[in-house]
Enzyme design. Structure first.
Site, PDB file in Angstrom:
ATOM      1  N   HIS A 232      63.154  64.561  40.479  1.00 48.19           N
ATOM      2  CA  HIS A 232      63.238  65.606  39.457  1.00 48.19           C
ATOM      3  C   HIS A 232      63.695  66.924  40.076  1.00 48.19           C
ATOM      4  O   HIS A 232      62.899  67.686  40.605  1.00 48.19           O
ATOM      5  CB  HIS A 232      61.853  65.785  38.822  1.00 48.19           C
ATOM      6  CG  HIS A 232      61.865  66.576  37.552  1.00 48.19           C
ATOM      7  ND1 HIS A 232      61.192  66.166  36.421  1.00 48.19           N
ATOM      8  CD2 HIS A 232      62.464  67.727  37.212  1.00 48.19           C
ATOM      9  CE1 HIS A 232      61.368  67.053  35.453  1.00 48.19           C
ATOM     10  NE2 HIS A 232      62.150  68.011  35.917  1.00 48.19           N
TER      11      HIS A 232
ATOM     12  N   LEU B 131      69.838  71.001  39.684  1.00 43.14           N
ATOM     13  CA  LEU B 131      70.888  71.497  40.590  1.00 43.14           C
ATOM     14  C   LEU B 131      71.692  72.618  39.946  1.00 43.14           C
ATOM     15  O   LEU B 131      72.483  73.283  40.618  1.00 43.14           O
ATOM     16  CB  LEU B 131      71.808  70.349  41.015  1.00 43.14           C
ATOM     17  CG  LEU B 131      71.147  69.266  41.874  1.00 43.14           C
ATOM     18  CD1 LEU B 131      72.146  68.159  42.204  1.00 43.14           C
ATOM     19  CD2 LEU B 131      70.569  69.848  43.161  1.00 43.14           C
TER      20      LEU B 131
ATOM     21  N   ASN C  73      69.808  69.487  31.943  1.00 39.68           N
ATOM     22  CA  ASN C  73      69.868  70.760  31.205  1.00 39.68           C
ATOM     23  C   ASN C  73      70.782  71.767  31.896  1.00 39.68           C
ATOM     24  O   ASN C  73      70.398  72.885  32.212  1.00 39.68           O
ATOM     25  CB  ASN C  73      68.467  71.335  30.980  1.00 39.68           C
ATOM     26  CG  ASN C  73      67.697  71.562  32.260  1.00 39.68           C
ATOM     27  OD1 ASN C  73      68.028  71.010  33.305  1.00 39.68           O
ATOM     28  ND2 ASN C  73      66.667  72.386  32.195  1.00 39.68           N
TER      29      ASN C  73
ATOM     30  N   ASN D 107      56.364  75.575  33.946  1.00 41.23           N
ATOM     31  CA  ASN D 107      56.072  74.749  32.796  1.00 41.23           C
ATOM     32  C   ASN D 107      56.197  73.295  33.211  1.00 41.23           C
ATOM     33  O   ASN D 107      57.270  72.885  33.613  1.00 41.23           O
ATOM     34  CB  ASN D 107      57.069  75.054  31.669  1.00 41.23           C
ATOM     35  CG  ASN D 107      56.649  74.398  30.375  1.00 41.23           C
ATOM     36  OD1 ASN D 107      55.499  74.013  30.225  1.00 41.23           O
ATOM     37  ND2 ASN D 107      57.590  74.246  29.469  1.00 41.23           N
TER      38      ASN D 107
ATOM     39  N   ASP E 295      60.402  68.986  40.756  1.00 43.28           N
ATOM     40  CA  ASP E 295      60.823  69.851  39.644  1.00 43.28           C
ATOM     41  C   ASP E 295      61.474  71.116  40.208  1.00 43.28           C
ATOM     42  O   ASP E 295      61.280  72.220  39.697  1.00 43.28           O
ATOM     43  CB  ASP E 295      59.650  70.202  38.722  1.00 43.28           C
ATOM     44  CG  ASP E 295      60.130  70.761  37.374  1.00 43.28           C
ATOM     45  OD1 ASP E 295      61.361  70.814  37.149  1.00 43.28           O
ATOM     46  OD2 ASP E 295      59.269  71.140  36.554  1.00 43.28           O
TER      47      ASP E 295
END
Lengths: 178, 311, 427
Positions: free
Chosen positions: C60, C63, C94, C278, C305
């Protein structure tokens, strides 16, 4: 090096000096009409109280008594920081009054400058006179006392301490050499 | 002796001694506000900027008057007239202001922590005039000043704080301040308006206003944000008023000499009935009056304070 | 081209190996594993006192390429990855534009081929434009190189859409990665809901916002038979939901981040925007539950993340700061703390970075069996070093661990049989 303390005024000497000042004030002001005493906290207020009693004993009438704290009028906020505020208690109108400003020790004159500014913020007195128990010299401002208990030549390194008894009457003045 | 804090960011960082030093200093300044010449030269030549990112009349005016009575030059900057609307960052806005060498920035901001953010980045002193739902230290201090003036002391008093605790910076600052000086704090509000864990800050939590008010020495009502009604937090103002409003009936549960306080502006008929707001127990205007003296004290202490420790 | 790695402690959880073995890499593949291998290699590395593991995999990362190259790009992100010991990263869709079509997937793959320092596996979005409405062309995307589907950064709010995504992806053998939060419960929250938020006067995000969505997604996986992977699990409730689901045989997997097993909401005090993420940093009980979940197999992988943000996006008031932190260069030392804290043994920790994530996505890496790609990480588990944010390889420096003294680091990262990174002696 231990401090050296010399008594420069004992109780009797203080009594004589203050009684003389009380007479001088009365003489100069021709009585107590419109006369008020305002002492500078802390020390000057006690001496003002003492002087008021002596004036009452001589004249049969006690002049109104006030006390001012000059912390808000100091010019040394930067160097000495926020000193605790004392109470200013002047429970009468100063307009048209003859004010005798009272302090214990007169030194640079900066305290008196601040006190005069404080008084003038309270109203418009007819005049302001200055009474001090000790004048130790070293003035930094053009200020001259009207009534002096004792002139004491000092050096800047020395200190003058006025001690008060439990009833807040001055009982001894000491010169402290470093 | 100097004040031990460079900034006033919140009550959380103040000790009991700090709080009493502020209250005692304020007592010294209060007398000036009743003179014919309401001005002392204490902060002559100092520049204080009131940087308000949120609308405020009362607090801003109070700080402005406080600064002016101390002879400081006070300048007001409000968000609507500042460059914030042009998309400038908070840091850039503040740095631009700092380049003009203010001594103190009094700031209000909608974001909790915004004054702390600036305090870390600027050299001048920061006084928090309210940040988000976090703290409003000057309000709590003026509340304490008023209570002490009326009650003589603070220790052991029972103080009820009622209303929207969750969104109230007044409640948080008062909770810190009152518990620190030994008062007993009871909070009351709707289930949606009492934030989680608040009891860990030393308060009793009630959902029935009567339980909070009973035998209280002080009843402090909080302003309810009118825009919250009819949404998920609050069904209606009518319902709020019925369950959490202060009126002559429930006020009888408090001690007969209980003080009624409100930080303003009041919603009459919502959190407080007019009969109570105007009644003999209210000290609401005393709060406003004392606010000036307390803010004078804060400005004075911060201005003179070479910090001996980080606040 | 061959590399011989000698004298190391070789930990290869995929093959149940934890032994002092030598490793020979040849022509981009693992050629041999054995005691005292004596062969001539082009290069010989002495791994005495070091760990030799399959190349680490991060399930996760963001980039930021294409579209937000001022935060990170494929070159800088993969450079940060190999500096942290990772040989494979799985990047979230995203981006701008969103990776919801083959062109973007192909761009990521070709760009990675061109400038990437490690393997890059793109995740395509579940719905077009991450809008939560229409499914992407999952078949084509999977064939084109996407390894999974996710609307990461946003939940798929509509239950019907999530159900259909699972059903549609299942025949293509592609997991759905859920960013699980009920936005109506999140509201305008900016940190974990609870006492600290109350004290700081910040709006809270309750744990139930995550638990409720994880529960829904697990049930949808159970209902559809699809593979649901829960991203960045952070609450004790969510861990428990996954644990129970696994017991029932539901095809659910999950990952946890180093910050969620290292920090708690206490880190937000002082309004440090590098403690804003988050899901938010949670309570000590949640942190403990995540650590337990990592140890007992409920949680399948450690994933960073990695969320690079420009200084200007963090140097603002807390409530408007961007969420997330960079994680690639701190994950390994933070995970090694779990071993020192006796939460798990070393092989388990290595599994969470290798076989664990490889199994989640069915990746052909994470093992040192002969014939496997020669992705290897050499780890010094003991070296002490102090993290300086400014010295991070990543373009962005948003880390809450600035100034921390860490123990352990990747010293050599080998991707496809080539040394992609070596740690300088001085560090």
């Amino acid at each position: 090096m231990p401090e050296v303390t010399t008594v420069i005024l004992n109780q009797a000497g203080i009594n004589r000096a203050l009684t003389r000042i009380a007479h001088e004030i009365l003489e100069h002001n021709k009585g107590t009409e419109d006369l008020v005493l305002i002492g500078i906290r802390t020390g000057g207020d006690h001496i003002a109280g003492d002087l008021a009693d002596r004036i009452a004993a001589i004249e049969g009438e006690k002049p109104p008594l006030g006390a001012i704290d000059i912390t808000m009028y100091r010019d040394d906020l930067d160097s000495r920081g926020s000193l605790p505020l004392g109470r200013t208690e002047v429970p009468f109108d100063v307009d048209g009054r003859k004010i005798v400003l009272v302090d214990d020790v007169l030194y640079t004159g900066r305290t008196i400058r601040a006190a005069m500014d404080a008084l003038i913020d309270l109203g418009r007195p007819r005049n302001i006179q200055l009474a001090v128990l000790i004048d130790r010299g070293h003035r930094e401002l053009p200020i001259r006392p009207d009534y002096v208990g004792r002139n004491v030549p000092t050096s800047r390194e020395e200190d003058v301490a006025v001690d008060f008894d439990a009833e807040r009457h001055p009982c001894e003045v000491r010169l402290i050499k470093p | 002796m100097s004040f031990g804090h460079k900034h006033i960011l919140g009550i959380e960082h103040l000790s009991r001694e700090d709080i009493f030093q502020i209250l005692d200093t304020a007592a010294g300044f209060k007398e000036i506000n009743t003179r014919a010449i309401k001005k002392v030269p204490t902060l002559r030549g100092r520049t204080i900027i009131n940087l308000f990112f949120e609308a405020s009349t009362r607090t801003r005016t109070s700080f402005e008057i406080a600064g002016k009575r101390l002879s400081a030059d006070t300048v007001n900057i409000s968000a609507s007239s500042s460059s914030v609307v042009k998309g400038e960052t908070l840091e850039d806005t503040a740095r631009n202001i700092e380049a003009m060498h203010p001594d103190i920035i009094v700031m209000r901001h909608g974001a909790s922590g915004a004054p702390h953010y600036l305090a870390e980045r600027l050299d001048c002193a920061i006084v928090n005039a309210g940040d988000g739902a976090h703290e409003h230290p000057s309000q709590a201090l003026l509340d304490l000043f008023t209570i002490r003036e009326k009650k003589g002391s603070l220790e052991g008093l029972k103080v009820a704080i009622v209303g929207d605790i969750a969104h109230s910076r007044v409640a948080r600052s008062n909770l810190y301040a009152l518990t620190r000086v030994g008062a007993e704090v009871r909070l009351a509000g709707p289930g949606t308006m009492v934030p989680p864990g608040i009891e860990k800050l030393g308060a009793e939590v009630h959902h029935d206003i009567n339980d909070a008010i009973r035998d209280a020495d002080v009843v402090m009502m909080l302003r309810i944000q009118l825009e919250r009604q009819g949404k998920t937090l609050l069904p209606s103002l009518r319902e709020f008023s019925r369950f959490y409003g202060l009126n002559q009936d429930n006020l009888k549960l408090a001690r007969p000499d209980a003080l009624v306080m409100h930080p303003g502006p009041m919603n009459r008929g919502v959190e407080i009935a007019s009969s109570v707001a105007d009644g003999p127990q209210n000290v609401i205007l005393d709060q406003v009056e004392n606010g000036v003296a307390v803010r004078m004290a804060l400005l004075y202490l911060v201005a003179g304070g070479e910090a001996t420790e980080e606040s | 081209m061959s590399i011989l790695i000698k004298n190391g402690r070789l930990i290869d959880p995929a093959n149940n190996i934890d032994d002092h073995l030598d490793l020979l890499l040849k022509d981009g593949l693992v050629a041999a594993v054995g005691k005292n291998l004596s062969v001539d290699a082009d290069e010989t590395l002495d791994a005495d006192g070091k760990l030799v593991t399959p190349g680490l995999i991060d399930l996760h990362v963001h980039l930021r390429d294409p579209g937000q190259e001022y935060k990170e790009d494929i070159a800088s992100g993969t450079a940060a990855a190999v500096a942290g010991g990772f040989t494979s990263v799985v990047c979230m869709p995203n981006t701008q534009p969103v990776n919801d079509n083959l062109a973007v997937t192909k761009y990521i793959l070709s760009r990675s081929e061109e400038v990437g320092r490690c393997r890059v596996f793109p995740v395509a979005s579940i719905t077009r434009g991450l809008k939560g409405e229409n499914l992407t062309e999952m078949g084509e995307l999977k064939q084109g190189g996407a390894v999974a589907f996710s609307d990461d950064g946003r939940p798929v709010e509509n239950g019907e859409v999530m159900r259909r995504a699972l059903e549609y992806a299942r025949p293509f053998d592609a997991p759905i990665i859920s960013h699980a939060e009920d936005l109506s419960l999140v509201g305008k929250g900016v940190m974990n809901d609870g006492f600290v938020a109350t004290e700081l006067g910040l709006k809270g995000i309750p744990w139930v916002a995550e638990d409720a969505m994880v529960a829904r997604d697990v049930m949808l996986a159970e209902y559809t038979g699809g593979h649901m992977h829960i991203a960045h699990i952070s609450t004790r409730g969510a861990v428990e939901i996954v644990r129970r689901a696994k017991e029932r045989g539901v095809r659910v997997t999950c990952e946890a981040t180093p910050h969620h097993f290292t920090l708690t909401e206490e880190a937000v005090r002082g309004y440090d925007t590098n403690a804003k993420m988050n899901p938010p940093l949670r309570t000590e009980a949640d942190r403990e539950a995540v650590r337990r979940g990592l140890a007992d197999g409920t949680i399948d992988a450690i994933a960073t993340d990695h969320a690079p943000h420009h200084r200007d996006e963090k140097n603002v008031e807390f409530n408007i700061a961007c969420n997330g932190i960079v994680g690639l260069e701190t994950a390994l030392p933070l995970a090694l703390r779990l071993v020192r804290d006796k939460v798990m043994d070393l092989p388990r920790m290595v599994a969470l970075f290798t076989s664990g994530p490889a199994d989640v996505l069915g990746l052909d890496c994470g093992s040192l069996a002969a014939g496997q790609p020669a992705d290897v990480t050499l780890i010094d588990p003991d070296c002490e070093w102090t993290l300086t944010a400014d010295q991070l390889v990543s373009k962005s420096k948003n880390t809450p661990f600035d100034g921390w003294t860490l123990q352990g680091a990747a010293i050599t990262t080998i991707v496809g049989g080539k040394i992609a990174w070596q740690r300088a002696e001085q560090q």
